[in-house]
Design an enzyme around this catalytic site. Structure first.
Site, PDB file in Angstrom:
ATOM      1  N   LYS A 185       0.842  -1.193   0.000  1.00  0.00           N
ATOM      2  CA  LYS A 185       0.000   0.000   0.000  1.00  0.00           C
ATOM      3  C   LYS A 185       0.876   1.241   0.000  1.00  0.00           C
ATOM      4  O   LYS A 185       1.098   1.892   0.999  1.00  0.00           O
ATOM      5  CB  LYS A 185      -0.942  -0.008   1.201  1.00  0.00           C
ATOM      6  CG  LYS A 185      -2.179   0.876   0.955  1.00  0.00           C
ATOM      7  CD  LYS A 185      -2.983   0.378  -0.214  1.00  0.00           C
ATOM      8  CE  LYS A 185      -4.069   1.334  -0.639  1.00  0.00           C
ATOM      9  NZ  LYS A 185      -4.703   0.948  -1.881  1.00  0.00           N
ATOM     10  N   SER A 226      -7.915  -0.126  -6.182  1.00  0.00           N
ATOM     11  CA  SER A 226      -8.319   0.064  -4.787  1.00  0.00           C
ATOM     12  C   SER A 226      -9.831   0.294  -4.729  1.00  0.00           C
ATOM     13  O   SER A 226     -10.592  -0.598  -5.063  1.00  0.00           O
ATOM     14  CB  SER A 226      -7.531   1.216  -4.158  1.00  0.00           C
ATOM     15  OG  SER A 226      -7.393   0.989  -2.769  1.00  0.00           O
TER      16      SER A 226
END
Length: 581
Positions: free
Chosen positions: A189, A380
């Protein structure tokens, strides 16, 4: 009484004058529209220049007032552009297409879709040729599909492979005492990595290298097929910058000739046996050629979700659950709509808004097939709203995945200390709280981390259920990792490769309909006040003023900081800036 009569008369006179002024603009608009009517004449060559922004969806305001005051934005819709090229294939007045676009203001997935459509146009028997004084890399990728590619004698081709640059702020934070407090789940991330370190992690370098190589592989493969140059030779050309001048570009078969623009136009004349009419593809679209005419009562709804995901209504630049869910509900309740295609072009954003859109898709899927078409990005939160579709279709160069979650808060405790500022808090209870002027305490961190973990688990579960995978299988390819569309097929996040037209056809097949028309959603209704903000006669917008002051490169950092400011709640999104060059 006389005063009141005069006041009423003045007010009435003002509104009458305003109405007459409005009618005057409408009248002038009608006259301008009639004078500027575009006609497609025989022996026309379409000119393709993609220097203006290409959006997946660019609804037009055709009202006379908007036309006269130039209140419409300068951009082109991808689907309308593809439809125009499709219509040109069978238009007897269109002889061919001339590509003259030094820069292509579109993403790689969009560019690849346009290139595929140009290839189909060429295969219909009509010509596609290209000329430029200079080719940017994306422009050359697009132009390489042409029968012949020409370059100015002092021109060059920027053909060097793909790269991206990420800014890291850790030393800046330490130096000035402003830092970002970060809570995340997912080792890949990297959206928050620049605030935690001053160099790229191995995990981030691994994923970035992987998807760049995948996208570059598509570019090289397509150019290799069109130019009949081996992929290994193309990589050598890129490594050694062998397109850096016209002579080298010609020697290595990147182009078919070194000529000036006037000589290029003479070649166009020879292709059509005499004088020809040049018409921009934008003007061609204005004649109605940006639509495929069908008269079937059955419809496939195409809902465009483009931009970052925010909690709220949304607009043409930002995805909000308000507009998207209204569009899904309208399509679901419209008996003429037999299937829905959700076109996603988003790097993600608000996890809460993503969940709300996911739920509306779940309700819609129970009644009608829902097929997702992925554009440049569907990552995402962009993947969150796609994961439960009946089918998912992506371009090979789409950037997707990034299944991970983070929370981030600014903290100025150190800066405040340097400035001699001390913040004192008074509270009635002991619940976890946060102040930008105090370090994040363990209690607040713990409850926020719980929130991040809960949303990550929900995200992975949504994907697992939507893709018929186990939680463990999804978690193994999640952790915030970014994949290209081609890679995503291999790991099970995408069903197959293709463009928007493939998704529409798939949706029709799932709905068992042979003929259908397209209905685009959502509709964006602007009032006069918001239209006037776009007017060149109005005061320049804040962004235009900033751009004028700091230039194009400075705008990248400005946009990054602006997006940071807009973040609210826990986020499911990609790195802030992935600018592939």
């Amino acid at each position: 009484m006389k005063f009141l009569r005069n006041l009423v008369a003045s007010i009435l006179g003002f509104f009458i004058a305003l109405f007459l002024l409005f009618m005057f603009f409408v009248f002038i608009g009608a006259l301008v529209g009639s004078d500027d009517e575009v006609r497609v004449k025989p022996k026309t060559v379409l000119s393709l220049d993609l220097s203006m922004p290409v959006k997946d969806y660019a609804p037009k305001d055709n009202s006379p007032l908007a036309t006269v005051l130039e209140l419409t934005e300068s951009n082109v819709g991808l689907n309308a552009l593809l439809n125009a090229i499709e219509n040109a294939k069978t238009d007897a007045n269109i002889e061919g297409i001339s590509i003259q676009s030094t820069f292509v203001n579109a993403g790689f997935a969009q560019t690849q879709a346009i290139r595929k459509k140009l290839k189909e146009f060429k295969e219909s028997g009509k010509f596609v040729v290209a000329y430029n004084d200079f080719y940017s890399q994306k422009s050359y990728y697009l132009s390489s599909v042409a029968d012949s590619v020409f370059l100015n004698p002092v021109g060059a081709i920027d053909f060097k492979g793909l790269s991206t640059e990420i800014l890291y702020y850790k030393d800046f934070e330490d130096a000035y005492g402003v830092q970002m407090e970060v809570i995340r789940h997912g080792k890949y991330k990297s959206a928050v990595e620049p605030f935690l370190s001053n160099e790229m992690s191995e995990a981030n370098r691994e994923q970035t290298t992987s998807f760049l190589k995948s996208i570059w592989g598509e570019v090289v493969s397509d150019i290799s097929t069109s130019r009949k140059i081996s992929e290994s030779k193309l990589n050598t050309i890129a490594n050694d910058a062998l397109g850096r001048n016209a002579t080298l570009a010609n020697e290595h078969q990147l182009i078919d000739g070194i000529i000036y623009e006037d000589e290029y136009k003479k070649r166009l004349k020879s292709r059509v046996d005499g004088d020809y009419e040049s018409l921009s593809i934008i003007d061609y679209m204005s004649t109605g050629k940006g639509r495929i005419a069908t008269f079937s009562p059955d419809k496939v709804a195409v809902i465009f979700a483009q931009g970052s995901i925010i909690y709220g209504e949304g607009n043409e630049q930002m995805i909000g659950q308000g507009l998207i869910n209204k569009a899904l509900k309208k399509a679901r309740e419209n008996k003429k709509v037999k299937a829905v295609v959700l076109r996603v072009n988003s790097p993600g954003g608000s996890a809460l808004a993503s969940e709300l859109i996911w739920r509306e898709i779940e309700l819609t899927k129970k009644e009608k097939p829902v097929v997702v078409s992925m554009g440049n990005y569907a990552a995402s939160g962009g993947y969150y709203i796609a994961c439960n579709a009946s089918k998912i279709i992506a371009e090979p160069t789409t950037i997707t995945g990034s299944i991970g979650v983070f929370g981030m808060l600014p903290n100025m405790h150190k800066l405040a200390g340097k400035l001699g500022i001390n913040a004192e808090q008074v509270s009635t209870n002991t619940s976890p709280s946060y102040s930008v002027f105090e370090p994040m305490d363990e209690k607040f961190y713990k409850v926020t981390q719980e929130g991040v973990e809960q949303i990550y688990e929900t995200f992975v579960t949504r994907v697992a259920n939507g893709r018929n995978m186990t939680y463990k299988e999804v978690d193994a390819i999640a952790q915030g990792r970014v994949w290209s569309g081609k890679e995503a097929v291999a790991v099970g996040l995408v069903d197959r490769l293709g463009g928007l037209s493939d998704a529409i056809q798939t949706a029709a097949e799932l709905a068992n309909i042979d003929t259908y028309s397209i209905r685009n959603y959502p509709s964006y209704d602007r009032d006069l006040k918001s239209k006037l903000k776009l007017s060149p006669f109005a005061k320049a917008s804040q962004e235009e003023a900033v751009k004028e002051l700091i230039g194009e490169e400075g705008m990248v950092l400005y946009q990054t900081l602006k997006e940071m400011k807009a973040l609210k709640g826990i986020q499911a999104r990609m790195p802030f800036v992935i600018d592939i060059k």
